[in-house]
Design a protein around this motif. Structure first.
Motif, PDB file in Angstrom:
ATOM      1  N   VAL A   1     -48.177 -42.350  -5.137  1.00  0.00           N
ATOM      2  CA  VAL A   1     -47.956 -40.909  -5.051  1.00  0.00           C
ATOM      3  C   VAL A   1     -49.020 -40.202  -5.887  1.00  0.00           C
ATOM      4  CG1 VAL A   1     -46.328 -39.043  -5.455  1.00  0.00           C
ATOM      5  CG2 VAL A   1     -45.498 -41.286  -4.754  1.00  0.00           C
ATOM      6  N   SER A   2     -49.640 -39.170  -5.320  1.00  0.00           N
ATOM      7  CA  SER A   2     -50.663 -38.390  -6.021  1.00  0.00           C
ATOM      8  C   SER A   2     -50.187 -36.949  -6.131  1.00  0.00           C
ATOM      9  CB  SER A   2     -52.005 -38.450  -5.275  1.00  0.00           C
ATOM     10  OG  SER A   2     -52.433 -39.783  -5.130  1.00  0.00           O
ATOM     11  N   VAL A   3     -50.480 -36.334  -7.274  1.00  0.00           N
ATOM     12  CA  VAL A   3     -50.098 -34.941  -7.513  1.00  0.00           C
ATOM     13  C   VAL A   3     -51.369 -34.125  -7.710  1.00  0.00           C
ATOM     14  CG1 VAL A   3     -48.802 -33.350  -8.973  1.00  0.00           C
ATOM     15  CG2 VAL A   3     -47.949 -35.676  -8.592  1.00  0.00           C
ATOM     16  N   LEU A   4     -51.499 -33.039  -6.948  1.00  0.00           N
ATOM     17  CA  LEU A   4     -52.663 -32.153  -7.050  1.00  0.00           C
ATOM     18  C   LEU A   4     -52.209 -30.796  -7.564  1.00  0.00           C
ATOM     19  CD1 LEU A   4     -55.659 -31.407  -6.437  1.00  0.00           C
ATOM     20  CD2 LEU A   4     -54.877 -30.714  -4.158  1.00  0.00           C
ATOM     21  N   GLY A   5     -52.885 -30.292  -8.599  1.00  0.00           N
ATOM     22  CA  GLY A   5     -52.622 -28.953  -9.109  1.00  0.00           C
ATOM     23  C   GLY A   5     -53.666 -27.976  -8.608  1.00  0.00           C
ATOM     24  N   LEU A   6     -53.233 -26.880  -8.014  1.00  0.00           N
ATOM     25  CA  LEU A   6     -54.124 -25.851  -7.474  1.00  0.00           C
ATOM     26  C   LEU A   6     -54.009 -24.581  -8.327  1.00  0.00           C
ATOM     27  CD1 LEU A   6     -53.729 -26.043  -3.581  1.00  0.00           C
ATOM     28  CD2 LEU A   6     -55.740 -26.623  -4.927  1.00  0.00           C
ATOM     29  N   PHE A   7     -55.111 -24.142  -8.889  1.00  0.00           N
ATOM     30  CA  PHE A   7     -55.117 -22.958  -9.749  1.00  0.00           C
ATOM     31  C   PHE A   7     -56.409 -22.168  -9.503  1.00  0.00           C
ATOM     32  CE2 PHE A   7     -53.217 -26.615 -11.863  1.00  0.00           C
ATOM     33  CZ  PHE A   7     -51.935 -26.163 -12.141  1.00  0.00           C
ATOM     34  N   ASP A   8     -56.329 -20.854  -9.734  1.00  0.00           N
ATOM     35  CA  ASP A   8     -57.572 -20.090  -9.737  1.00  0.00           C
ATOM     36  C   ASP A   8     -58.002 -19.867 -11.185  1.00  0.00           C
ATOM     37  OD1 ASP A   8     -56.162 -17.925 -10.808  1.00  0.00           O
ATOM     38  OD2 ASP A   8     -55.817 -17.023  -8.843  1.00  0.00           O
ATOM     39  N   SER A   9     -59.141 -19.245 -11.365  1.00  0.00           N
ATOM     40  CA  SER A   9     -59.741 -19.139 -12.699  1.00  0.00           C
ATOM     41  C   SER A   9     -58.921 -18.292 -13.662  1.00  0.00           C
ATOM     42  CB  SER A   9     -61.161 -18.559 -12.579  1.00  0.00           C
ATOM     43  OG  SER A   9     -61.118 -17.298 -11.911  1.00  0.00           O
TER      44      SER A   9
ATOM     45  N   ILE B   1     -58.570 -20.385  -0.799  1.00  0.00           N
ATOM     46  CA  ILE B   1     -58.765 -20.899   0.572  1.00  0.00           C
ATOM     47  C   ILE B   1     -57.903 -22.144   0.789  1.00  0.00           C
ATOM     48  CG2 ILE B   1     -60.451 -21.852   2.178  1.00  0.00           C
ATOM     49  CD1 ILE B   1     -62.573 -20.155   0.820  1.00  0.00           C
ATOM     50  N   LEU B   2     -57.920 -23.061  -0.188  1.00  0.00           N
ATOM     51  CA  LEU B   2     -57.086 -24.264  -0.074  1.00  0.00           C
ATOM     52  C   LEU B   2     -55.614 -23.906  -0.138  1.00  0.00           C
ATOM     53  CD1 LEU B   2     -59.005 -26.880  -2.257  1.00  0.00           C
ATOM     54  CD2 LEU B   2     -59.030 -26.592   0.217  1.00  0.00           C
ATOM     55  N   SER B   3     -55.296 -22.843  -0.882  1.00  0.00           N
ATOM     56  CA  SER B   3     -53.901 -22.405  -0.947  1.00  0.00           C
ATOM     57  C   SER B   3     -53.396 -22.016   0.437  1.00  0.00           C
ATOM     58  CB  SER B   3     -53.776 -21.222  -1.910  1.00  0.00           C
ATOM     59  OG  SER B   3     -52.481 -20.654  -1.841  1.00  0.00           O
ATOM     60  N   HIS B   4     -54.207 -21.291   1.209  1.00  0.00           N
ATOM     61  CA  HIS B   4     -53.814 -20.926   2.578  1.00  0.00           C
ATOM     62  C   HIS B   4     -53.798 -22.146   3.494  1.00  0.00           C
ATOM     63  CE1 HIS B   4     -53.605 -16.658   1.845  1.00  0.00           C
ATOM     64  NE2 HIS B   4     -54.827 -16.648   1.309  1.00  0.00           N
ATOM     65  N   LYS B   5     -54.735 -23.048   3.300  1.00  0.00           N
ATOM     66  CA  LYS B   5     -54.817 -24.233   4.154  1.00  0.00           C
ATOM     67  C   LYS B   5     -53.567 -25.104   4.028  1.00  0.00           C
ATOM     68  CE  LYS B   5     -57.555 -28.427   4.902  1.00  0.00           C
ATOM     69  NZ  LYS B   5     -58.772 -29.192   4.500  1.00  0.00           N
ATOM     70  N   TYR B   6     -53.103 -25.299   2.781  1.00  0.00           N
ATOM     71  CA  TYR B   6     -51.949 -26.163   2.554  1.00  0.00           C
ATOM     72  C   TYR B   6     -50.640 -25.384   2.446  1.00  0.00           C
ATOM     73  CZ  TYR B   6     -55.589 -29.584   1.450  1.00  0.00           C
ATOM     74  OH  TYR B   6     -56.679 -30.395   1.508  1.00  0.00           O
TER      75      TYR B   6
END
Length: 835
Positions: A532-540, A572-577
């Motif tokens: 299992v992999s966990v990815l964190g998505l954040f902007d600056s 962009i990745l936020s909208h994609k996923y």
């Protein structure tokens, strides 16, 4: 054929000779018939016809086996005809080149099947294949697990199934099954040669399993969700054994008797099997029937079970006897026994273990009790009923493969860690049992990873090097730490199994969270299928959330792989996923899950990730139970004796919605994978265990009530939810209520310090505070100092590398000098030889 001419003066001997000549000629004419004979075949009779054109050696061998099978097939009403294509009018089969190497099975003039002679290599193969072709409507070939499930479902409530696995078609076992199918037309027969089908219903089979036969009790399974019980025939697949087994399956599950057991008899005794009598009392008749049925299912095909009224036996039988055994041997009297539970009844038949109350045994027990009282000691206190200690004593002569593990000392510790980027170190005590058991698993892990670059395995004996262990903040034994990237280390807090330790060491080598800089790297990262992999998505702008995730990634290093993406195009990745920022993406091999972060502390993010890693419908095992137990929610637990039926699993998964999982934990337990579950059920229900599968509501954290789902209802989403509402409103009565006492060891741990001589000042490690306060605490009955974080199971932080013990420890202390005194003290102890 005309009768042979006889002389009037023929002697009796010549008459006998002429009769034998005639019978031989008749048999030959029947076997080698002209083509015209085919037109006179009976409409309802089956015939195996071979058109002889080939005169090769292989053809001669086949004809020899065909000749031997003639009598056997005739017993089943099947005639064998051999047609000579070189005499008389040629048939179309004789002229057709495709008929070479084939025999033909007819019913009347109708061709049923072409049988290659290569498959008819023996009498067994001929009989098996011919009967298989004739019974194609009654004997089904099963190619997949789904085929077997579909067949069982079609038979539920109507007919029982005899299912066999044979290694190949045409074997003696295949013939035995076909012969049984020919006789028992009231049963449905099926067979397979697929090993995977066998393993789906019987685990632990070798790569080349032997033939097996199962009786599937589908007639009593009236509900489609109720699986067909299967009983395995324990003997080899022969015609006699199958007939004997099916005769036993036709017997009543539990017989009832009101007469003297010495005079009572069933088919089991005639077939050489024992009878088990369950002695029933009128006031407990229903419970005794339940026990008898449970025992009968466990011993089906091995022994008969009879429910015997207590009033039917002699008054000379001891009142505490609850089981009687009658063996098939002539003249052997019935034995009356006292057994504790159904496991002992089953062992009585399967292992031949018996226990009967005798006056001598009672006297021995009384003498032992008197000795314990005279001893003046708590004898129970002197027994270490510790399975770990027992295993160490049992395996004390076993040499461990420690060649892949480096032994470290105070001088070699730091230089060894500097040589590699990843070093696993086991801190242990050479006298401590758990340490020695964990050493076995640790050695196996080291052996598996031998030759792996940039990783080293080491061990430190804290009994010899206490200062080094104190410097490394080791406060409990055993402890495993993974040293990565110079000064950074990770402490292992999982189970001591080989696979768990191996996974931790391998994941620890990856620095988390992994920094990702492009969308391609993100996609590659999410495609990792090994874990299992966990990815964190954040902007600056999300610095607080980002820092909390980075801290959580470090805390969870070794247990889950974490990655972070905080570039300018994160939106962009936020909208994609479809993941609103700040967000977490959990990538499992089968699916991806999106989690929106609302709390931005390290502890909160760790908790969110740990909860998300839990399965929606988990299988409860010894290893996984702690994860779900600490949720402090009721368990909706389905006990099963094997894999779940597809319909049951589907209904349980429909119950496991995210909203409902906030209220309870839907889960299941496979008793074949987790035998400890049988002990749990025995603790809940005693010896009268309900039939499986069994659905329970277990409220461990509030009241301890255990509710059993009604056995007369099918496990469906609607039925289960209605049942849960009833038990919440108090309309259901719990099957049992668990004790509210704390789960503590039955016996207190040994006080090793009290077994040692008073230590010299240079060997003493004082707790925080003065000697006076230490003595005061002891007089008041309080513990000697507060437990350190490591002893309570909490992970020590990097800021507490130097423990409080180390702050107050006198310089020059060395525990190695106490070892001889401890050994001398042991000799004075009355017991404790296991130390």
């Amino acid at each position: 054929m005309p009768w042979p001419k006889m002389n009037r003066c023929a002697t009796p001997f010549s008459l006998l000779f002429l009769w034998a000549t005639y019978m031989s000629a008749t048999r030959q004419a029947e076997d080698m018939v002209p083509l015209e004979h085919l037109s006179s075949l009976q409409q309802s009779k089956a015939s195996l016809v071979n058109f002889q054109r080939d005169t090769s050696a292989s053809a001669e061998m086949f004809l020899e086996q065909l000749e031997k099978s003639t009598e056997v097939l005739r017993d089943y009403g099947i005639s064998v005809l051999k047609v000579n294509c070189h005499s008389g009018k040629a048939s179309g089969y004789c002229r057709d080149d495709s008929s070479v190497g084939k025999s033909y099975l007819f019913r009347g003039h109708t061709l049923l099947r072409e049988l290659p002679t290569d498959a008819l290599f023996s009498v067994d193969a001929i009989v098996a294949n011919v009967l298989f072709a004739l019974l194609f409507n009654e004997v089904k070939y099963v190619a997949t697990v789904a085929d077997l499930q579909k067949l069982e479902n079609s038979l539920k409530g109507h007919r029982d199934l005899v299912f066999a696995y044979v290694q190949a078609v045409g074997t003696a076992e295949h013939r035995a099954l076909m012969e049984a199918a020919f006789v028992y037309d009231s049963l449905k027969f099926a067979l397979t040669t697929e090993v995977m089908v066998l393993r789906s219903i019987r685990s632990g089979e070798p790569d080349v399993p032997s033939s097996k036969l199962f009786f599937c009790h589908c007639k009593v399974a009236t509900d489609l969700d109720q699986p067909c019980r299967r009983t395995l025939m324990g003997q080899p697949l022969t015609t006699l054994n199958i007939h004997r087994f099916l005769k036993l399956m036709a017997e009543p599950l539990v017989a009832e008797a009101t007469e003297d057991p010495e005079k009572f008899s069933t088919t089991h005794l005639h077939l050489g099997l024992p009878l088990i009598f369950i002695l029933a009392h009128e006031e407990t008749l229903e419970a005794d029937k339940g026990i008898a049925e449970f025992v009968a299912w466990q011993l089906l095909g091995k022994a008969g079970v009879v429910l015997l009224s207590r009033s039917s036996i002699s008054l000379d039988v001891l009142p505490q006897c609850n089981v009687a055994l009658k063996t098939p041997e002539e003249g052997v009297p019935v034995k009356y026994l006292v057994l504790k539970d159904v496991d002992e009844i089953i062992a009585l038949v399967e292992n031949g273990k018996q226990s009967e109350p005798t006056q001598e045994r009672e006297e021995e027990e009384e003498e032992e009790e008197e000795e314990e009282e005279e001893d003046g000691e708590n004898y129970e206190q002197e027994i270490q009923d510790d399975e770990v200690v027992e295993s160490v004593v049992r395996d004390r002569k076993r040499e461990l493969p420690l060649e892949h593990i480096q032994t470290l000392t105070e001088d070699s510790f730091a230089p060894a860690l500097a040589k590699t980027n990843s070093t696993a170190v086991l801190f242990y005590a050479s006298w401590e049992a758990v340490s020695l058991v964990v050493m076995q698993s640790y050695a196996e892990v080291a052996g598996r990873l031998k030759g792996t670059p940039e990783i080293m395995f080491a061990r430190v004996n804290c009994w010899d090097w206490p200062d080094l262990c104190a410097q490394q903040n080791v406060t409990q034994f055993p402890t495993i730490k993974m040293y990565v990237e110079a000064e950074r280390w990770l402490a292992y807090s999982g189970m001591w199994g080989v696979e768990e330790m191996l996974r931790f060491i391998e994941l620890s080598r990856t620095s988390c969270p992994v920094k990702l800089t492009t969308a391609e790297e993100v996609e590659d990262y999410l495609r990792i299928k090994t874990s299992v992999s966990v990815l964190g998505l954040f902007d600056s702008s999300m610095s607080e959330a980002r820092e909390a995730f980075v801290g959580a990634g470090r805390v969870l290093s070794g247990y889950v792989t974490t990655g972070i993406y905080d570039e300018e195009d994160a939106e962009i990745l936020s909208h994609k996923y479809k993941a609103p920022l700040p967000a977490l993406l959990l990538a499992r091999p089968e699916a991806r899950t999106v989690i929106h972060l609302s709390k931005f502390s390290v502890q909160d993010v760790v908790e969110v990730i740990r909860r998300a890693l839990l399965e929606t419908f988990p299988e409860i095992t010894v290893f996984s139970l702690p994860e779900y137990f600490q949720l402090e929610k009721p368990l909706l637990l389905l006990f099963s004796d094997g894999a779940l039926a597809e319909s049951q699993e589907g209904e349980m998964r429909r119950l496991a919605t995210e909203e409902r999982r906030e209220e309870f934990v839907p889960c299941w337990m496979n008793l074949k994978n987790t035998p400890a579950g049988r002990g749990i059920l025995k603790a809940y229900f005693g010896s009268s265990l309900p039939p499986l599968p069994l659905l329970l509501w277990i409220n461990l954290h509030s009241g301890g009530q255990v509710f059993a789902f009604p056995p007369d209802q099918s496990v469906s989403e609607v039925n289960v939810l209605a049942w849960i509402e009833k038990l919440k409103s108090g309309q259901e009565v719990p099957s049992t209520v668990l004790s509210g006492d704390e789960w503590k060891p039955r016996l207190p741990a040994y006080d090793f310090l009290s077994m040692m001589e008073p230590p010299l000042p240079e060997f003493t490690i004082y707790s925080r505070g003065s000697v006076g306060s230490y003595q005061k605490e002891e007089e008041e009955g309080r513990p000697r100092g507060k437990a350190s974080p490591g002893m309570t199971g909490e992970d020590p932080t990097e800021d507490s590398v130097i423990s409080e013990l180390e702050k107050d420890q006198p310089t020059g202390g060395d525990l190695r000098g106490t070892a001889p005194r401890l050994a001398a003290r042991e000799k004075q102890a009355k017991r404790h030889t296991e130390l």
